[in-house]
Design a protein around this motif. Structure first.
Motif, PDB file in Angstrom:
ATOM      1  N   LEU A  60     -15.373   2.048   4.638  1.00  0.00           N
ATOM      2  CA  LEU A  60     -14.953   1.500   3.358  1.00  0.00           C
ATOM      3  C   LEU A  60     -14.852  -0.011   3.454  1.00  0.00           C
ATOM      4  N   ASP A  61     -15.176  -0.656   2.366  1.00  0.00           N
ATOM      5  CA  ASP A  61     -14.982  -2.096   2.295  1.00  0.00           C
ATOM      6  C   ASP A  61     -13.500  -2.400   2.409  1.00  0.00           C
ATOM      7  N   GLN A  62     -13.186  -3.542   2.997  1.00  0.00           N
ATOM      8  CA  GLN A  62     -11.792  -3.927   3.197  1.00  0.00           C
ATOM      9  C   GLN A  62     -11.038  -4.017   1.879  1.00  0.00           C
ATOM     10  N   TRP A  63     -11.689  -4.461   0.819  1.00  0.00           N
ATOM     11  CA  TRP A  63     -10.988  -4.592  -0.456  1.00  0.00           C
ATOM     12  C   TRP A  63     -10.556  -3.233  -0.988  1.00  0.00           C
ATOM     13  N   ILE A  64     -11.312  -2.187  -0.689  1.00  0.00           N
ATOM     14  CA  ILE A  64     -10.921  -0.842  -1.118  1.00  0.00           C
ATOM     15  C   ILE A  64      -9.704  -0.383  -0.318  1.00  0.00           C
ATOM     16  N   ILE A  65      -9.724  -0.619   0.970  1.00  0.00           N
ATOM     17  CA  ILE A  65      -8.582  -0.268   1.822  1.00  0.00           C
ATOM     18  C   ILE A  65      -7.333  -0.998   1.339  1.00  0.00           C
TER      19      ILE A  65
ATOM     20  N   THR B 103      -3.884   5.994   2.769  1.00  0.00           N
ATOM     21  CA  THR B 103      -4.952   6.571   3.592  1.00  0.00           C
ATOM     22  C   THR B 103      -5.785   7.610   2.862  1.00  0.00           C
ATOM     23  N   SER B 104      -5.523   7.797   1.568  1.00  0.00           N
ATOM     24  CA  SER B 104      -6.327   8.760   0.816  1.00  0.00           C
ATOM     25  C   SER B 104      -6.665   8.205  -0.554  1.00  0.00           C
ATOM     26  N   ASP B 105      -7.713   8.750  -1.113  1.00  0.00           N
ATOM     27  CA  ASP B 105      -8.102   8.437  -2.487  1.00  0.00           C
ATOM     28  C   ASP B 105      -7.535   9.536  -3.379  1.00  0.00           C
ATOM     29  N   PRO B 106      -6.469   9.229  -4.116  1.00  0.00           N
ATOM     30  CA  PRO B 106      -5.860  10.277  -4.939  1.00  0.00           C
ATOM     31  C   PRO B 106      -6.773  10.684  -6.094  1.00  0.00           C
TER      32      PRO B 106
ATOM     33  N   ARG C 195      -3.785   0.606  -0.259  1.00  0.00           N
ATOM     34  CA  ARG C 195      -2.448   0.282   0.259  1.00  0.00           C
ATOM     35  C   ARG C 195      -1.544  -0.248  -0.847  1.00  0.00           C
ATOM     36  N   GLU C 196      -2.092  -1.085  -1.724  1.00  0.00           N
ATOM     37  CA  GLU C 196      -1.321  -1.606  -2.854  1.00  0.00           C
ATOM     38  C   GLU C 196      -0.860  -0.464  -3.758  1.00  0.00           C
TER      39      GLU C 196
END
Length: 76
Positions: free
Chosen positions: A5-10, A52-55, A14-15
């Motif tokens: 994943l791109d860092q911006w997605i990570i 750590t997950s995509d809801p 987290r946000e």
């Protein structure tokens, strides 16, 4: 299955997790009571809050409803 994943997605995940945790605590919910109120498994909520997950959208709708917020507040 791990994905690159791109860092911006990570960072955005987290946000989102931080926002959900802050709102949950502000609403005086434990993870257990929040899981019961939303109908979402506690482990799933832990992963969302940890970023750590995509809801799923349906999970975001449930979270927002219990917190009496719009989904846009969670993902903005």
């Amino acid at each position: 299955m791990p994905r690159d994943l791109d860092q911006w997605i990570i960072d955005r995940r987290r946000e989102l997790g931080d926002r959900v945790r802050r709102l949950r605590l502000g609403a005086d919910h434990t993870q257990e009571s929040f899981a019961e109120a939303t109908g979402i498994d506690r482990r799933t909520l832990q992963r969302i809050e940890a970023g750590t997950s995509d809801p799923r959208y349906s999970d975001l709708l449930r979270i927002a409803a219990v917190l009496d917020q719009r989904v846009s507040v969670l993902v903005d």
